[in-house]
Design a protein around this motif. Structure first.
Motif, PDB file in Angstrom:
ATOM      1  N   PRO A  23       0.821  -1.034   0.008  1.00  0.00           N
ATOM      2  CA  PRO A  23       0.002  -0.063   0.078  1.00  0.00           C
ATOM      3  C   PRO A  23       0.681   1.429  -0.027  1.00  0.00           C
ATOM      4  O   PRO A  23       0.325   2.253  -0.538  1.00  0.00           O
ATOM      5  N   GLN A  25       3.443   1.806  -1.982  1.00  0.00           N
ATOM      6  CA  GLN A  25       3.892   1.793  -3.343  1.00  0.00           C
ATOM      7  C   GLN A  25       2.986   2.086  -4.586  1.00  0.00           C
ATOM      8  O   GLN A  25       2.899   2.583  -5.437  1.00  0.00           O
ATOM      9  N   ASP A  26       1.607   1.495  -4.117  1.00  0.00           N
ATOM     10  CA  ASP A  26       0.327   1.368  -5.171  1.00  0.00           C
ATOM     11  C   ASP A  26      -0.473   2.142  -4.601  1.00  0.00           C
ATOM     12  O   ASP A  26      -1.107   1.773  -3.482  1.00  0.00           O
ATOM     13  N   GLU A  27      -1.138   3.139  -5.102  1.00  0.00           N
ATOM     14  CA  GLU A  27      -2.428   3.891  -4.723  1.00  0.00           C
ATOM     15  C   GLU A  27      -3.589   3.047  -4.709  1.00  0.00           C
ATOM     16  O   GLU A  27      -4.621   3.231  -4.197  1.00  0.00           O
ATOM     17  N   ASN A  28      -3.698   2.256  -5.942  1.00  0.00           N
ATOM     18  CA  ASN A  28      -4.845   1.160  -5.879  1.00  0.00           C
ATOM     19  C   ASN A  28      -5.061   0.315  -4.740  1.00  0.00           C
ATOM     20  O   ASN A  28      -5.982   0.019  -4.166  1.00  0.00           O
ATOM     21  N   THR A  30      -3.883   0.996  -1.806  1.00  0.00           N
ATOM     22  CA  THR A  30      -4.068   1.728  -0.659  1.00  0.00           C
ATOM     23  C   THR A  30      -5.570   2.234  -0.585  1.00  0.00           C
ATOM     24  O   THR A  30      -6.101   1.735   0.632  1.00  0.00           O
ATOM     25  N   PHE A  31      -6.225   2.186  -1.596  1.00  0.00           N
ATOM     26  CA  PHE A  31      -7.545   2.502  -1.764  1.00  0.00           C
ATOM     27  C   PHE A  31      -8.370   1.431  -1.323  1.00  0.00           C
ATOM     28  O   PHE A  31      -9.337   1.337  -0.636  1.00  0.00           O
TER      29      PHE A  31
END
Length: 105
Positions: A23, A25-28, A30-31
């Motif tokens: 999470p 490194q990747d916004e998707n 995290t969401f």
């Protein structure tokens, strides 16, 4: 036949595949984690209102254990994945001592 280069790795399944990735490194990812945590919080509140606060505490503990299992599996999965740098170093170690590398004599 696992030696073919065109063979794809086996996809992960379940909640682990939904929340797979880092999470940070990747916004998707995290969401997806945010949505999962919000859904869990809403279920804890609903259990507290509909059943009892004690049941909500127990349900919260169960959810925390489930998140811990997913997190630990993700960490183990990331640690078990070799980096490209490590595989290159492994090739150099295989040639040591046969005189083909500058360090081997």
């Amino acid at each position: 036949m696992s030696g073919r280069p065109d063979e794809k790795p086996r996809p992960r399944s379940g909640v682990g595949s939904l929340l797979a990735g880092n999470p940070l490194q990747d916004e998707n990812v995290t969401f997806r984690w945010l949505v999962a945590i919000l859904i869990a919080a809403v279920t804890v509140v609903l259990v507290a209102k509909l059943i009892s606060p004690a049941a909500a505490v127990i349900w919260g503990i169960v959810l925390l254990i489930a998140v811990a299992v997913v997190a630990v599996r993700g960490i183990v999965y990331m640690l078990g994945s070799p980096d490209d740098d490590e595989s290159e170093d492994g090739d150099d170690r295989a040639n040591e001592g046969d005189g083909s590398t500058p360090g081997g004599s």
